[in-house]
Design an enzyme around this catalytic site. Structure first.
Site, short mmCIF file in Angstrom:
data_model
loop_
_atom_site.label_atom_id
_atom_site.label_comp_id
_atom_site.label_asym_id
_atom_site.label_seq_id
_atom_site.Cartn_x
_atom_site.Cartn_y
_atom_site.Cartn_z
N PHE A 1 0.85 -1.20 0.00
CA PHE A 1 0.00 0.00 0.00
C PHE A 1 0.88 1.24 0.00
CE2 PHE A 1 -3.69 2.49 1.91
CZ PHE A 1 -4.48 2.36 0.78
N LYS B 1 8.86 -5.81 -12.07
CA LYS B 1 9.62 -6.39 -13.18
C LYS B 1 10.08 -7.80 -12.86
CE LYS B 1 12.37 -2.86 -12.83
NZ LYS B 1 11.51 -1.95 -12.07
N GLU C 1 1.41 -4.78 -17.47
CA GLU C 1 1.74 -3.67 -18.36
C GLU C 1 2.67 -2.66 -17.71
OE1 GLU C 1 2.49 -2.01 -21.41
OE2 GLU C 1 0.70 -3.18 -21.85
N VAL D 1 7.24 -2.17 -17.45
CA VAL D 1 8.28 -1.66 -18.35
C VAL D 1 8.28 -0.13 -18.41
CG1 VAL D 1 9.14 -1.62 -20.73
CG2 VAL D 1 8.35 -3.76 -19.72
N GLY E 1 14.03 13.45 -5.77
CA GLY E 1 13.27 12.23 -5.62
C GLY E 1 13.32 11.31 -6.81
N LYS F 1 13.97 -4.83 -17.96
CA LYS F 1 12.95 -4.38 -18.91
C LYS F 1 13.24 -4.89 -20.32
CE LYS F 1 11.81 -0.27 -16.21
NZ LYS F 1 11.87 1.21 -16.12
#
Length: 372
Positions: free
Chosen positions: A11, A129, A153, A156, A210, A228
């Site tokens: 979460f 990933k 989805e 990547v 960040g 990826k």
């Protein structure tokens, strides 16, 4: 009208954003998409876990964790412990939304989260990933065996649907290869080096904004892009590669002198992940810094934006670009996976056959793609 019950495993920013989206736009989404969404379970390392078959009060859940007060789900009928396996296996969710962290060496704990869900007959959408790159075939086979879906989805390019777009929009085309910028942190750092900063200064600035973690090695040394590339090579080129098959080189060796020399030559440094079919029927894949000409389709991609350029047999290069990071963007990827699960369910229901596993493909003899 169908309502899908969701379990949010993790979460943090992504699943929290999905919960915010459901809380704020649930009725609008129901009207637009033709189905409703209800959260019936949440787990989190800090907050613990909570299950409610009638639906969790999202305003309560979203109020927790933001003030550092230490309150957990235990005060709301749940547990102070995450209890991920018990929640995944025993909750009433139809779909598990998995957005925890991943060890790049073995994909855990996300691999186990996905496996537990599929074994329990629940569909999965994940932004991780690791499970896809390291255990994708195994998990896809398990999903097919169980008659559920495995969608990913967001693994990547965050909210940019590069996998689904290539599969759905490139029908009739053969993809011979791809190259792309798939990591916003390294792309930002190279851009700031072009503006005159050295590597250390650029990394510190990225951390302050960040964009980069305290330990930025996964981004700067190409580990993130390596995963990826593995996903895209196996998904879109029909490969059966493993992580060791993807050559990896990061940007730490790129110097300010290299940046200046490239600029003088009308070039720009990018960390490029690529894969292409070889004459012997194999796939050559890797990630490495490269000085590309300013006319190159990837040269103008800046900041956290990502892009992938596909080499197709009939159209030549086709480039897709969009956000490669961001919690809201990645939450949209989960929503797009849920939509795909719904569409597959409708097709399956109309055909009278069980839903097939989501996305992993295998190469046919002519180099095309076929469902596993």
């Amino acid at each position: 009208m169908t309502t899908y019950d969701l379990a949010l495993i993790g979460f943090g920013g992504v699943n929290r954003s999905l919960a915010e989206l459901i809380a704020a736009r649930g009725e609008a989404l129901r009207a637009e998409l033709g189905f409703g969404l209800r959260v019936v379970a949440i787990t989190d390392l800090r907050l613990g876990s909570l299950m409610d078959a009638d639906g969790i009060d999202l305003s309560m859940a979203l109020a927790l964790g933001g003030d550092g007060g230490g309150e957990t789900f235990a005060r709301h009928g749940g547990s102070a412990a995450p209890d991920n396996e018990a929640v995944i296996r025993n909750c009433t969710a139809d779909i598990i939304c998995e957005a925890t962290f991943t060890n790049p060496d073995d994909g855990e704990p996300a691999v186990s989260h996905v496996r537990w869900a599929l074994e329990s007959g629940k569909s999965v959408c994940t932004t991780n990933k690791g499970p896809v790159a390291l255990r994708g075939r195994e998990l896809a086979a398990l999903a097919e065996q169980q008659g559920v879906r495995f969608e990913f989805e967001g693994a990547v390019m965050s909210g940019t649907p590069v996998i689904r777009l290539a599969k759905q929009m490139f029908s009739g085309l053969k993809i011979n290869g791809f190259e792309g910028i798939m990591n916003g942190t390294s792309n930002y750092v190279l851009g700031r080096m072009e503006a005159g900063l050295d590597l250390g200064e650029a990394v510190r600035e990225a951390q302050e904004l960040g964009y980069a973690e305290a330990n930025p090695a996964a981004d700067l040394e190409g580990f993130d892009v390596q995963l990826k590339v593995l996903i895209l090579a196996n998904e879109l080129l029909g490969g059966n590669l493993q992580l060791k098959d993807i050559r990896r080189e990061g940007i730490s060796a790129v110097t300010p002198e290299d940046i200046r020399a490239a600029a003088s030559a009308g070039q720009r440094w990018k960390l490029v992940g690529s894969a292409r079919r070889t004459p012997d029927g194999g796939i050559a894949a890797g990630v490495a810094p490269r000085a590309v000409d300013l006319e190159h389709s990837l040269a103008g991609i800046s900041g956290a934006t990502n892009a992938v350029s596909f080499e197709t047999d009939l159209l030549g290069p086709v480039t897709v670009s969009g956000p490669g990071a961001g919690r809201i963007e990645t939450a949209y990827a989960l929503l797009s996976d849920i939509i795909a699960i719904h569409q597959a369910s409708e097709i399956s229901g109309a055909a009278g056959s069980p839903a097939a596993a989501g996305s992993l493909e295998a190469a046919t003899e002519d180099g095309g793609l076929a469902r596993v």
